[in-house]
Each structure stands twice: as structure tokens, then as C-alpha cells.
Motif scaffolding. Sequence first.
Motif, PDB file in Angstrom:
ATOM      1  N   SER A  98       0.830  -1.195   0.000  1.00  0.00           N
ATOM      2  CA  SER A  98       0.000   0.000   0.000  1.00  0.00           C
ATOM      3  C   SER A  98       0.866   1.247   0.000  1.00  0.00           C
ATOM      4  O   SER A  98       1.953   1.266   0.571  1.00  0.00           O
ATOM      5  CB  SER A  98      -0.887   0.011   1.253  1.00  0.00           C
ATOM      6  N   GLU A  99       0.375   2.299  -0.615  1.00  0.00           N
ATOM      7  CA  GLU A  99       1.115   3.557  -0.636  1.00  0.00           C
ATOM      8  C   GLU A  99       1.108   4.256   0.720  1.00  0.00           C
ATOM      9  O   GLU A  99       1.826   5.218   0.927  1.00  0.00           O
ATOM     10  CB  GLU A  99       0.530   4.488  -1.696  1.00  0.00           C
ATOM     11  N   LEU A 100       0.302   3.765   1.649  1.00  0.00           N
ATOM     12  CA  LEU A 100       0.194   4.432   2.940  1.00  0.00           C
ATOM     13  C   LEU A 100       1.519   4.464   3.697  1.00  0.00           C
ATOM     14  O   LEU A 100       1.725   5.344   4.518  1.00  0.00           O
ATOM     15  CB  LEU A 100      -0.851   3.736   3.815  1.00  0.00           C
ATOM     16  N   THR A 101       2.387   3.498   3.448  1.00  0.00           N
ATOM     17  CA  THR A 101       3.622   3.462   4.222  1.00  0.00           C
ATOM     18  C   THR A 101       4.861   3.643   3.355  1.00  0.00           C
ATOM     19  O   THR A 101       5.964   3.378   3.787  1.00  0.00           O
ATOM     20  CB  THR A 101       3.749   2.123   4.973  1.00  0.00           C
ATOM     21  N   THR A 102       4.692   4.087   2.127  1.00  0.00           N
ATOM     22  CA  THR A 102       5.852   4.216   1.245  1.00  0.00           C
ATOM     23  C   THR A 102       6.242   5.664   1.000  1.00  0.00           C
ATOM     24  O   THR A 102       7.106   5.945   0.198  1.00  0.00           O
ATOM     25  CB  THR A 102       5.568   3.552  -0.111  1.00  0.00           C
ATOM     26  N   GLY A 103       5.604   6.574   1.687  1.00  0.00           N
ATOM     27  CA  GLY A 103       5.962   7.987   1.529  1.00  0.00           C
ATOM     28  C   GLY A 103       4.729   8.841   1.314  1.00  0.00           C
ATOM     29  O   GLY A 103       3.897   8.540   0.467  1.00  0.00           O
ATOM     30  N   ALA A 104       4.601   9.905   2.086  1.00  0.00           N
ATOM     31  CA  ALA A 104       3.399  10.734   2.016  1.00  0.00           C
ATOM     32  C   ALA A 104       3.218  11.383   0.660  1.00  0.00           C
ATOM     33  O   ALA A 104       2.109  11.748   0.281  1.00  0.00           O
ATOM     34  CB  ALA A 104       3.445  11.808   3.112  1.00  0.00           C
ATOM     35  N   ASP A 105       4.310  11.527  -0.099  1.00  0.00           N
ATOM     36  CA  ASP A 105       4.195  12.181  -1.389  1.00  0.00           C
ATOM     37  C   ASP A 105       3.401  11.344  -2.389  1.00  0.00           C
ATOM     38  O   ASP A 105       2.952  11.854  -3.403  1.00  0.00           O
ATOM     39  CB  ASP A 105       5.588  12.467  -1.961  1.00  0.00           C
ATOM     40  N   LYS A 106       3.204  10.066  -2.095  1.00  0.00           N
ATOM     41  CA  LYS A 106       2.475   9.197  -3.005  1.00  0.00           C
ATOM     42  C   LYS A 106       0.998   9.108  -2.661  1.00  0.00           C
ATOM     43  O   LYS A 106       0.237   8.479  -3.368  1.00  0.00           O
ATOM     44  CB  LYS A 106       3.077   7.787  -2.975  1.00  0.00           C
ATOM     45  N   VAL A 107       0.593   9.704  -1.562  1.00  0.00           N
ATOM     46  CA  VAL A 107      -0.791   9.618  -1.109  1.00  0.00           C
ATOM     47  C   VAL A 107      -1.435  10.988  -1.202  1.00  0.00           C
ATOM     48  O   VAL A 107      -0.901  11.968  -0.684  1.00  0.00           O
ATOM     49  CB  VAL A 107      -0.858   9.120   0.361  1.00  0.00           C
ATOM     50  N   PRO A 108      -2.594  11.100  -1.877  1.00  0.00           N
ATOM     51  CA  PRO A 108      -3.261  12.402  -1.953  1.00  0.00           C
ATOM     52  C   PRO A 108      -3.540  12.963  -0.569  1.00  0.00           C
ATOM     53  O   PRO A 108      -4.013  12.252   0.318  1.00  0.00           O
ATOM     54  CB  PRO A 108      -4.568  12.070  -2.696  1.00  0.00           C
ATOM     55  N   ALA A 109      -3.224  14.213  -0.365  1.00  0.00           N
ATOM     56  CA  ALA A 109      -3.425  14.836   0.943  1.00  0.00           C
ATOM     57  C   ALA A 109      -4.904  15.096   1.198  1.00  0.00           C
ATOM     58  O   ALA A 109      -5.653  15.450   0.295  1.00  0.00           O
ATOM     59  CB  ALA A 109      -2.650  16.145   1.021  1.00  0.00           C
ATOM     60  N   LYS A 110      -5.340  14.896   2.434  1.00  0.00           N
ATOM     61  CA  LYS A 110      -6.709  15.225   2.815  1.00  0.00           C
ATOM     62  C   LYS A 110      -6.864  16.740   2.850  1.00  0.00           C
ATOM     63  O   LYS A 110      -5.904  17.484   3.033  1.00  0.00           O
ATOM     64  CB  LYS A 110      -7.018  14.644   4.199  1.00  0.00           C
ATOM     65  N   ALA A 111      -8.106  17.186   2.681  1.00  0.00           N
ATOM     66  CA  ALA A 111      -8.361  18.623   2.696  1.00  0.00           C
ATOM     67  C   ALA A 111      -7.953  19.227   4.031  1.00  0.00           C
ATOM     68  O   ALA A 111      -7.342  20.290   4.084  1.00  0.00           O
ATOM     69  CB  ALA A 111      -9.832  18.885   2.402  1.00  0.00           C
ATOM     70  N   SER A 112      -8.315  18.554   5.113  1.00  0.00           N
ATOM     71  CA  SER A 112      -7.958  19.041   6.449  1.00  0.00           C
ATOM     72  C   SER A 112      -7.482  17.868   7.301  1.00  0.00           C
ATOM     73  O   SER A 112      -8.195  17.405   8.197  1.00  0.00           O
ATOM     74  CB  SER A 112      -9.159  19.730   7.104  1.00  0.00           C
ATOM     75  N   PRO A 113      -6.306  17.353   7.034  1.00  0.00           N
ATOM     76  CA  PRO A 113      -5.817  16.206   7.816  1.00  0.00           C
ATOM     77  C   PRO A 113      -5.503  16.627   9.242  1.00  0.00           C
ATOM     78  O   PRO A 113      -5.220  17.803   9.510  1.00  0.00           O
ATOM     79  CB  PRO A 113      -4.541  15.802   7.070  1.00  0.00           C
ATOM     80  N   PRO A 114      -5.571  15.696  10.188  1.00  0.00           N
ATOM     81  CA  PRO A 114      -5.203  16.024  11.561  1.00  0.00           C
ATOM     82  C   PRO A 114      -3.762  16.524  11.614  1.00  0.00           C
ATOM     83  O   PRO A 114      -2.908  16.061  10.860  1.00  0.00           O
ATOM     84  CB  PRO A 114      -5.351  14.684  12.297  1.00  0.00           C
ATOM     85  N   SER A 115      -3.509  17.454  12.500  1.00  0.00           N
ATOM     86  CA  SER A 115      -2.156  17.972  12.627  1.00  0.00           C
ATOM     87  C   SER A 115      -1.270  16.952  13.331  1.00  0.00           C
ATOM     88  O   SER A 115      -1.735  16.113  14.106  1.00  0.00           O
ATOM     89  CB  SER A 115      -2.156  19.269  13.434  1.00  0.00           C
ATOM     90  N   ARG A 116       0.017  17.046  13.073  1.00  0.00           N
ATOM     91  CA  ARG A 116       0.960  16.145  13.728  1.00  0.00           C
ATOM     92  C   ARG A 116       0.931  16.333  15.238  1.00  0.00           C
ATOM     93  O   ARG A 116       1.063  15.368  16.005  1.00  0.00           O
ATOM     94  CB  ARG A 116       2.371  16.410  13.184  1.00  0.00           C
TER      95      ARG A 116
END
Length: 248
Positions: free
Chosen positions: A87-105
Motif C-alpha cells: 500500500s502507498e500508505l507506508t511508502t511515503g506521504a508524497d504518493k498519497v493524496p493529501a486530505k483537505a484538512s488532515p489532523p495535525s501532527r
Amino acid sequence: MKQHFTRWLPAIEQTSHRTAELASRWLPTIARTPHRKAVLTVAGVAVLGGLALGPSAVAAPVTTGPHAGAVAAIDLATGKKTAITESELTTGADKVPAKASPPSRDSLVPYGVEGAQSRIPLDNAQVSNAKAIVEAAKETGVGERGAVIGVATSLQESKLYNLGHLGTYNDHDSEGLFQQRPSSGWGTPDQVTDPDYASKAFFNALKNVGGWQDLPLTTAAQTVQGSAFPYAYAQWEDQAADIVQQVW
């Protein structure tokens, strides 16, 4: 909780001929289950690769995918016919479309991570289970931080696989994403292997831990789980935060 489960399932890795032998012995017994989400039986677990890393080794990042035996086991258990793709979820955030308002770190990891961090590639079944945990976090009101604790706990307990009874590989009756024991009052086997039920059971127990929002992740998780390895949950906080941020 199964006290010795995490001793032999810290990560999925390439394995020796012994694992191949186990695979050939157990693969014919793997079957799809009637549960809403697929459950890996003891046969599937037996070939999930590596299963023998000690607690001191689990912090090393995993960079390889499941070996051939694990692929076959997971395919059969989940009803898939093709090889697992990462899955692209663990291969780098640049490969996953960003959410409009993702939770902050800061909301996901308010106190920073503790110690060396582990990371594994995820297949579609694991991603689906992670999404179920996050959805349950929203519905039970534990929010983003609770979701991180839940995903990290499942990463440690089952590597986000919905495991069935482990038979001779487990001297207790731990099952599901969180390795919850029916004999300890978590629910029936069918319930604890339902990702929605299991996740909500975990979060409802978490809400009974006083001040859980301000506790280190591993302390909050351990208070619910009662694991023989209470500090093992901490190593998954970084990946859990990434997952929650991407699927929230």
C-alpha cells in the motif's frame, strides 16, 4: 491478552526453509471465514514470515514485503488470487493524496515518539482494517489521538491482520486485530474478529483509563491490553500517526 503472542509476531520478514515447511503443512487448511472481514487462521499465521524476532530486534525497520509463503496464506485467507502489493500508505506521504484538512501532527503525536520506531509495508487487508479502527475512533469519541493509540496497538498485536484462533501456536484464546480474549470477557469469537466491534471494545476500555489522553501511548495501550511486553507499543507510534493522518 495473549502474553507470548508478540514474542513471535513482531514483524513480517523473509524466512528460512523452516517457514516454507510450515507453509506446505498448513496452507491447505486455510479457508475463508463468514465474518464481515477476513480472518487469518493459525495456518495463515504460521507462514506470515519470520515470526521469531525477539523484542530487542523489533525496532529495525522492515523494508521487504511478505515472502512467498505469506503471500499465499494471506491470499487464501482473504479470498484474493493475486500477489500482495504494498500500500502507498507506508511508502511515503508524497504518493498519497493529501486530505483537505488532515489532523495535525501535534494532535496525533502530542508528546513526540518514544524510542526507536518500526515500520512495515501494508497490504490492502491491513489498510482496510486500519480504516475500520479509525472509523471506530471517530464513532466512540476518542478522536485523533485515540485512533493513533488504536492503530499502534493493532500493529503490535496483529500487524493489522484480523487473526483467528491460533490453535497450538497460542496457549490462550486471543483473536482479532487486538488479540482480545473471549474468556476474559471481550466478547464472543465472532465479535472479537469483527474489526468494528473489536475496535470499539478497545476504545471503550481506553476511555475508562483515567487521563489516557495525557499518557504516553505505550502506557495507555498497556493499561488496556495487559501485555507481557508493555513497552512494545511505543515503536509503532510514528507509523500509526502517518496512517491516521492519511485515512482520517
